[in-house]
Design an enzyme around this catalytic site. Structure first.
Site, PDB file in Angstrom:
ATOM      1  N   CYS A  16       5.995  -0.470   3.833  1.00 16.65           N
ATOM      2  CA  CYS A  16       5.210  -1.867   3.492  1.00 16.65           C
ATOM      3  C   CYS A  16       4.525  -1.660   1.994  1.00 16.65           C
ATOM      4  O   CYS A  16       3.835  -2.524   1.773  1.00 16.65           O
ATOM      5  CB  CYS A  16       4.201  -2.153   4.574  1.00 16.65           C
ATOM      6  SG  CYS A  16       2.918  -0.766   4.715  1.00 16.65           S
ATOM      7  N   HIS A  23      -3.422  -3.219  -8.906  1.00 19.59           N
ATOM      8  CA  HIS A  23      -3.696  -4.509  -8.521  1.00 19.59           C
ATOM      9  C   HIS A  23      -3.224  -5.611  -9.326  1.00 19.59           C
ATOM     10  O   HIS A  23      -2.910  -6.662  -8.794  1.00 19.59           O
ATOM     11  CB  HIS A  23      -5.152  -4.680  -8.098  1.00 19.59           C
ATOM     12  CG  HIS A  23      -5.388  -3.696  -6.739  1.00 19.59           C
ATOM     13  ND1 HIS A  23      -6.121  -2.498  -6.702  1.00 19.59           N
ATOM     14  CD2 HIS A  23      -5.019  -3.944  -5.643  1.00 19.59           C
ATOM     15  CE1 HIS A  23      -5.973  -2.203  -5.521  1.00 19.59           C
ATOM     16  NE2 HIS A  23      -5.461  -2.912  -4.654  1.00 19.59           N
ATOM     17  N   ARG A  48      -3.297   5.280  -9.091  1.00 22.99           N
ATOM     18  CA  ARG A  48      -2.548   3.993  -9.244  1.00 22.99           C
ATOM     19  C   ARG A  48      -3.077   3.039 -10.008  1.00 22.99           C
ATOM     20  O   ARG A  48      -2.409   1.873 -10.355  1.00 22.99           O
ATOM     21  CB  ARG A  48      -2.018   3.493  -7.701  1.00 22.99           C
ATOM     22  CG  ARG A  48      -3.333   3.249  -7.108  1.00 22.99           C
ATOM     23  CD  ARG A  48      -3.254   2.898  -5.553  1.00 22.99           C
ATOM     24  NE  ARG A  48      -2.850   1.598  -5.172  1.00 22.99           N
ATOM     25  CZ  ARG A  48      -2.655   1.048  -3.996  1.00 22.99           C
ATOM     26  NH1 ARG A  48      -2.868   2.040  -3.019  1.00 22.99           N
ATOM     27  NH2 ARG A  48      -2.381  -0.124  -3.769  1.00 22.99           N
ATOM     28  N   ASP A  79       0.412   4.359  -2.111  1.00 23.95           N
ATOM     29  CA  ASP A  79      -0.558   5.567  -2.118  1.00 23.95           C
ATOM     30  C   ASP A  79       0.433   6.728  -2.076  1.00 23.95           C
ATOM     31  O   ASP A  79       0.121   7.711  -2.632  1.00 23.95           O
ATOM     32  CB  ASP A  79      -1.465   5.296  -1.264  1.00 23.95           C
ATOM     33  CG  ASP A  79      -2.765   4.585  -1.172  1.00 23.95           C
ATOM     34  OD1 ASP A  79      -3.066   4.797  -2.400  1.00 23.95           O
ATOM     35  OD2 ASP A  79      -3.127   3.673  -0.448  1.00 23.95           O
ATOM     36  N   ARG A 114      -3.384  -6.528   5.805  1.00 29.41           N
ATOM     37  CA  ARG A 114      -4.480  -5.817   5.000  1.00 29.41           C
ATOM     38  C   ARG A 114      -5.949  -6.326   5.806  1.00 29.41           C
ATOM     39  O   ARG A 114      -6.362  -7.296   4.905  1.00 29.41           O
ATOM     40  CB  ARG A 114      -4.472  -5.825   3.719  1.00 29.41           C
ATOM     41  CG  ARG A 114      -3.261  -5.016   3.265  1.00 29.41           C
ATOM     42  CD  ARG A 114      -3.280  -5.200   1.453  1.00 29.41           C
ATOM     43  NE  ARG A 114      -2.487  -4.124   0.932  1.00 29.41           N
ATOM     44  CZ  ARG A 114      -1.345  -4.391   0.412  1.00 29.41           C
ATOM     45  NH1 ARG A 114      -0.786  -5.693   0.374  1.00 29.41           N
ATOM     46  NH2 ARG A 114      -0.491  -3.340  -0.393  1.00 29.41           N
TER      47      ARG A 114
END
Ligand code: PEP
Ligand code: MG
Length: 566
Positions: free
Chosen positions: A491, A196, A454, A444, A295
């Site tokens: 995406c 993130h 991740r 993912d 999202r």
């Protein structure tokens, strides 16, 4: 001209996660403050009163520093800093710490640590507003400890001129609040491309290189560095020519005309990823041809219960209204793993990334999905956007079939799936016999293909969408789409990397969805490349034996990247 220049400046290679070239002095992020060892006491004969007094003096300095920072800040940030300054000046914290020095003979930094823990526990017990201040207490504690031990204050250092922030690692919360007029680029020694931290840096348009091993040791404070967030390189002490070339490129302002295509006219829809509904209008202004990933979980995060249907309708309408007549792909709630929701997520799972997340949540809490589909359908009725709906974390054909059936019941006829799990990529054909489209979530898909968390810097090299295994799965998903005559897009963050975007187009994806800031660069690269070249690049990447090779082979085959400064 600078006085002395090494003939061959040191170049550190990492992973470019947010494009752009920047030349600026480096500012090193101090290491986080460590907890002083418990039980560390002052030796007998110490002037205990004098040691205790140092705590009051430190609190004065820290309060003054925070107030000064608050005066330089604006709006909410200024309020937060003033409130934190008040904690630093709180006499009960200072007195408690002093007492621990005088009676327990603790070293002042340990005394502060323990006193702050006690205050934090009280705040926690009070709940509500007070419980939310515990992070500020920790911040004050760290600043006091740093001052008492003669270390630099934690957090992003204050620096007059704009700079490149160099850190071992950087928490997403720090990236979210960086002042982008001062922090021109980020370099971290660890960190993964789909963390993130990286996603936020890209969304905020800060050129960033992660996993630049040893950068914190090689880069010297105030030394000039050239950060290339596309190539993933950090040049220490660049030559004058390199500086001039980077500055010339940085001056070019590129825009997107709203039509993604290769140089020979093969259309590739270039879409935007949005989280907060207020991101939609700027995405439209940036030329996005539609929304490829909304999202929706952003509207649920931080809530103790699901937003009402009416609240959801209002949020979804805001996004749909920005794209009348155009495609908006609404992803149903993706809760769990790194996006836990207190009312849905079981926090006792040992491996949350492999647990109940994404569409799996709907099996446990079907009402949440049903309400969300009701809200999407209502919003769609009231707006003119072309609404597509997709489910995250689909792993089986049955899940796809059931999700499509639920959407159909709500009158949502264009229902698709995300391909984020290798099983879904391999079964894309049968899945797309039911679903109207697929969108590949490379973040993912990379995590699950490479078995690499991740969020974990230690496995950043595995966590790379250039991994040939990931690209083979993208190819498999596209083959499944072609078999059923269904569109397959991407995406995940991979779509925002111009060179990788060309590879994805060559593998057969028909749309790319990304942070709006990346649209001009991806569009420029595609507009300079034929569809056949994209296919050739895809074959080169598939044949590579490592992510690093795939990246460098493709970049070497695309000299236009340098011409475009990408
Ligand atoms: C992905 O996994 O690539 C994706 C787009 O979803 P998220 O990043 O929200 O998990
Ligand atoms: Mg995902």
């Amino acid at each position: 001209m600078s006085a002395v220049q090494p003939e061959h400046p040191t170049v550190i290679s990492g992973i470019g996660v947010s494009p752009g070239r920047v030349v600026a002095p480096a500012v090193l992020m101090p290491d986080p403050v460590a907890e002083p060892p418990s039980g560390r006491r002052l030796p007998p004969g110490t002037d205990y009163a004098a040691e205790a007094k140092r705590i009051g003096q430190a609190s004065e300095v820290v309060r003054a520093e925070l107030d000064a920072a608050a005066d330089r800040a604006e709006g909410d940030s200024a309020d937060v800093l003033h409130a934190t300054a008040a904690i630093a000046a709180d006499p009960s914290l200072v007195e408690d710490a002093e007492q621990r020095v005088l009676t327990d003979r603790l070293v002042p930094e340990r005394a502060v640590w323990e006193a702050a823990e006690a205050v934090a526990a009280q705040f926690e017990a009070l709940g509500g507003y007070f419980a939310e201040r515990t992070q500020d207490i920790a911040d004050v504690r760290d600043r006091l400890v740093a001052h008492l031990t003669g270390r630099p204050a934690p957090g992003v250092p204050a620096h007059e001129a704009p700079f490149v922030l160099v850190a071992a690692d950087l928490a997403p919360a720090i990236v979210a609040t960086l002042d982008t007029t001062r922090v021109l680029a980020i370099v971290t020694g660890t960190g993964g491309p789909t963390s993130h931290t990286a996603i936020l840096a890209r969304a905020r348009g800060i050129p960033t290189v992660v996993a630049a091993r040893g950068a914190e040791a090689v880069v010297h404070a105030e030394g000039l560095v050239l950060v290339d967030g596309s190539a993933g390189t950090v040049t220490v002490d660049p030559t004058d020519d390199q500086v001039a070339a980077a500055r010339a490129l940085a001056d070019q302002v590129r825009t997107f005309d709203g039509h993604g295509r290769t140089s020979d006219g093969h259309a590739v829809a270039l879409l935007a990823n949005v989280g907060d509904p207020s991101d939609a209008a700027p995405a439209a202004a940036a030329g996005a041809e539609g929304i490829g990933l909304f999202r929706t979980e952003f509207g649920f995060l931080g809530r103790t219960e699901a937003p009402t249907i009416d609240e959801q309708v209002a949020a979804y309408r805001e996004v749909l209204s920005a794209f009348p007549g155009r495609k908006v792909v609404v992803r149903t709630l993706d809760a769990g793993a790194d996006k836990p929701l207190p009312f849905l997520t079981d926090d006792h799972e040992v491996n949350p990334a492999l647990g109940v997340r994404g569409l799996r949540t709907a099996v446990r809490h079907p009402e949440v999905l049903q309400d969300q589909l009701t809200a999407i359908a209502r919003a769609a009725e009231q707006e003119r956007a072309e609404v597509w709906v997709m489910a995250p974390m689909v792993s089986t054909v049955d899940e796809a079939e059931q999700f499509v059936a639920s959407c159909t019941k709500h009158g949502l006829d264009v229902a698709g799936v995300m391909i984020e799990v290798p099983s879904a990529a391999l079964l894309a054909g049968p899945i797309l016999a039911h679903a109207a489209f697929a969108s590949i979530g490379t973040n993912d898909l990379t995590q699950y293909t490479m078995a690499a968390d991740r969020l974990l810097g230690a496995v950043a090299e595995l966590s790379d969408p250039w991994q040939p295994a990931v690209l083979h799965l993208v190819a498999a998903a596209c083959a499944g789409g072609a078999q059923q005559g269904r569109p397959v897009g991407v995406c995940g963050e991979a779509a925002a990397n111009p060179a990788l975007a060309a590879v994805l187009v060559g593998l057969g994806v028909s749309s790319l969805s990304m942070t709006p800031r990346a649209l001009p660069d991806v569009a420029a690269l595609l507009a300079a490349t034929t569809f056949d070249e994209c296919r050739r690049l895809a074959q080169l990447a598939l044949a590579a034996s490592s992510a690093a090779d795939a990246r460098s082979i493709v970049r070497a085959a695309l000299p236009v990247l340098d011409e475009l400064g990408l």
